[in-house]
Design an enzyme around this catalytic site. Sequence first.
Site, PDB file in Angstrom:
ATOM      1  N   PHE A  68      -1.375  -0.500  12.404  1.00  0.00           N
ATOM      2  CA  PHE A  68      -2.213   0.053  11.339  1.00  0.00           C
ATOM      3  C   PHE A  68      -2.679  -0.992  10.321  1.00  0.00           C
ATOM      4  CE2 PHE A  68      -2.697   1.719   7.050  1.00  0.00           C
ATOM      5  CZ  PHE A  68      -3.867   2.439   7.247  1.00  0.00           C
ATOM      6  N   ASN A  69      -1.770  -1.784   9.737  1.00  0.00           N
ATOM      7  CA  ASN A  69      -2.178  -2.716   8.672  1.00  0.00           C
ATOM      8  C   ASN A  69      -3.227  -3.703   9.169  1.00  0.00           C
ATOM      9  OD1 ASN A  69      -0.407  -1.608   6.809  1.00  0.00           O
ATOM     10  ND2 ASN A  69       1.226  -3.076   7.244  1.00  0.00           N
TER      11      ASN A  69
ATOM     12  N   THR B 192       3.026  -5.928   2.685  1.00  0.00           N
ATOM     13  CA  THR B 192       3.422  -4.794   3.533  1.00  0.00           C
ATOM     14  C   THR B 192       2.263  -3.815   3.732  1.00  0.00           C
ATOM     15  OG1 THR B 192       4.265  -3.589   1.613  1.00  0.00           O
ATOM     16  CG2 THR B 192       5.846  -4.967   2.817  1.00  0.00           C
TER      17      THR B 192
ATOM     18  N   ASN C  28      -2.514   2.781   3.493  1.00  0.00           N
ATOM     19  CA  ASN C  28      -1.996   4.101   3.853  1.00  0.00           C
ATOM     20  C   ASN C  28      -2.834   5.210   3.223  1.00  0.00           C
ATOM     21  OD1 ASN C  28       0.321   3.513   5.431  1.00  0.00           O
ATOM     22  ND2 ASN C  28       1.460   2.955   3.586  1.00  0.00           N
TER      23      ASN C  28
ATOM     24  N   ASP D  16       6.885   1.192   2.238  1.00  0.00           N
ATOM     25  CA  ASP D  16       6.630   0.156   1.223  1.00  0.00           C
ATOM     26  C   ASP D  16       7.580   0.341   0.037  1.00  0.00           C
ATOM     27  OD1 ASP D  16       3.935   1.133   2.472  1.00  0.00           O
ATOM     28  OD2 ASP D  16       3.527  -0.937   1.903  1.00  0.00           O
TER      29      ASP D  16
ATOM     30  N   ASP E 164       0.861  -1.196   0.000  1.00  0.00           N
ATOM     31  CA  ASP E 164       0.000   0.000   0.000  1.00  0.00           C
ATOM     32  C   ASP E 164       0.898   1.247   0.000  1.00  0.00           C
ATOM     33  OD1 ASP E 164       0.938  -0.326   2.625  1.00  0.00           O
ATOM     34  OD2 ASP E 164      -0.860   0.552   3.527  1.00  0.00           O
TER      35      ASP E 164
ATOM     36  N   HIS F 146       9.398   0.076   9.105  1.00  0.00           N
ATOM     37  CA  HIS F 146       8.534  -1.106   9.202  1.00  0.00           C
ATOM     38  C   HIS F 146       8.714  -2.089   8.030  1.00  0.00           C
ATOM     39  CE1 HIS F 146       6.448   0.974  12.428  1.00  0.00           C
ATOM     40  NE2 HIS F 146       6.186   1.982  11.632  1.00  0.00           N
ATOM     41  N   ASP F 147       8.237  -1.661   6.854  1.00  0.00           N
ATOM     42  CA  ASP F 147       8.061  -2.628   5.754  1.00  0.00           C
ATOM     43  C   ASP F 147       9.356  -3.277   5.258  1.00  0.00           C
ATOM     44  OD1 ASP F 147       5.361  -2.205   5.910  1.00  0.00           O
ATOM     45  OD2 ASP F 147       5.304  -0.726   4.306  1.00  0.00           O
TER      46      ASP F 147
HETATM   47  C1  BDR Z   1       2.554  -0.065   8.632  1.00  0.00           C
HETATM   48  O1  BDR Z   1       1.538   0.881   8.378  1.00  0.00           O
HETATM   49  C2  BDR Z   1       1.875   1.665   7.264  1.00  0.00           C
HETATM   50  O2  BDR Z   1       1.658   3.014   7.521  1.00  0.00           O
HETATM   51  C3  BDR Z   1       3.310   1.367   6.922  1.00  0.00           C
HETATM   52  O3  BDR Z   1       3.496   1.407   5.517  1.00  0.00           O
HETATM   53  C4  BDR Z   1       3.527  -0.006   7.474  1.00  0.00           C
HETATM   54  O4  BDR Z   1       3.171  -0.988   6.526  1.00  0.00           O
HETATM   55  C5  BDR Z   1       3.158   0.207  10.004  1.00  0.00           C
HETATM   56  O5  BDR Z   1       2.185   0.124  10.994  1.00  0.00           O
HETATM   57 CA    CA Z   2       2.805  -0.460   4.213  1.00  0.00          CA
END
Ligand code: BDR
Ligand code: CA
Length: 317
Positions: free
Chosen positions: A169-170, A128, A41, A17, A12, A242-243
């Site tokens: 979030f994801n 991701t 996102n 990402d 996303d 993160h990703d």
């Molecule tokens: C995840 O949420 C998104 O904002 C980032 O791309 C990552 O995949 C982190 O919580």
């Molecule tokens: Ca992401």
Amino acid sequence: MAETTSVWFDCDTGFDDLLALVVASRDPSLRLAGVSTVVGNTSLDNTTANTLAAVEAFGIDAPVYRGCAQPIAGPPHTIEGLLGEGGMGTTGRRLAPARRRRAESRHAVRALIAYLRAAGEPALVVATGPLTNLAQAINLAPDVAAKIGRLVVMGGSAGAGNHTAAAEFNAFADPEAWDVVLRAGAPLEMFGLNLTRQVLIGPSDRDRIAAVGTDLAGAVADSLDAYLRIRQRDKPGEMPLHDPCTTVYLARPDWFALEPARVEIELAGRITRGATVCEFRVPRKAQPNALVATRAEGSKVAGRTVDQMVAALRAAA
Ligand code: BDR
Ligand code: CA
């Protein structure tokens, strides 16, 4: 010639990402078979436009497929307000929109089903973003779950959340999708916030990227600058990366520790919806269904990500 593993990358895009995709594209042991986009996102239109801009700028020749514009249940929860316009904030320059690359006409869910069914060996999937595309593929074609040999996901948390106190979030963006994937028995390797918070990117990394000196490097550096200001607008600071943990892990599993666990997702909680509950006391308390990443050599993981981005920028110059 060294053997390559084919990988499907579901994203996303989003700044992190983009880094994860570039890392995967530069790994000589991987062949990117397909890239799919999903709402997360930002809207599906934006994640697709950002992904197409990235593949064009970095000369990544994998096909890009548009996926789901809505989570399985309920409306999307996008976070442009946090990340910046189009889900890819910047403090100056931005990636040029793709002029040549277009999304394929086939829907990502259909393309993913076809990829999994055609794969000669159990397939590798990296995700991701929210797991909507994968869950819809399993809903439409339950046989494909057994075709997934490895599912490497950035999402969830074995500790605190980020979007809410409880949820990453994801996972929060589509908890029902996580539930479908977990129930289908897909072999999950989970890179949640408990892990990604050990991997930090900061202002010196932005400076290294900017020092490449091309327009593209300027755009990536300015997007990273915006990312580093998410917590405090007037002062860039270190942020979790993160990703890219997922794609660095494919090349350097020795930099990570993973532990078997039972992962379940909260769908109904009043204040805990989207929380990934990880039971590590397996098999005593529950049967394991995942490997959960618990430790990373953070500076090596971040260093490799930035090295790969710098190398990609030089190659694109
Ligand atoms: C995840 O949420 C998104 O904002 C980032 O791309 C990552 O995949 C982190 O919580
Ligand atoms: Ca992401």
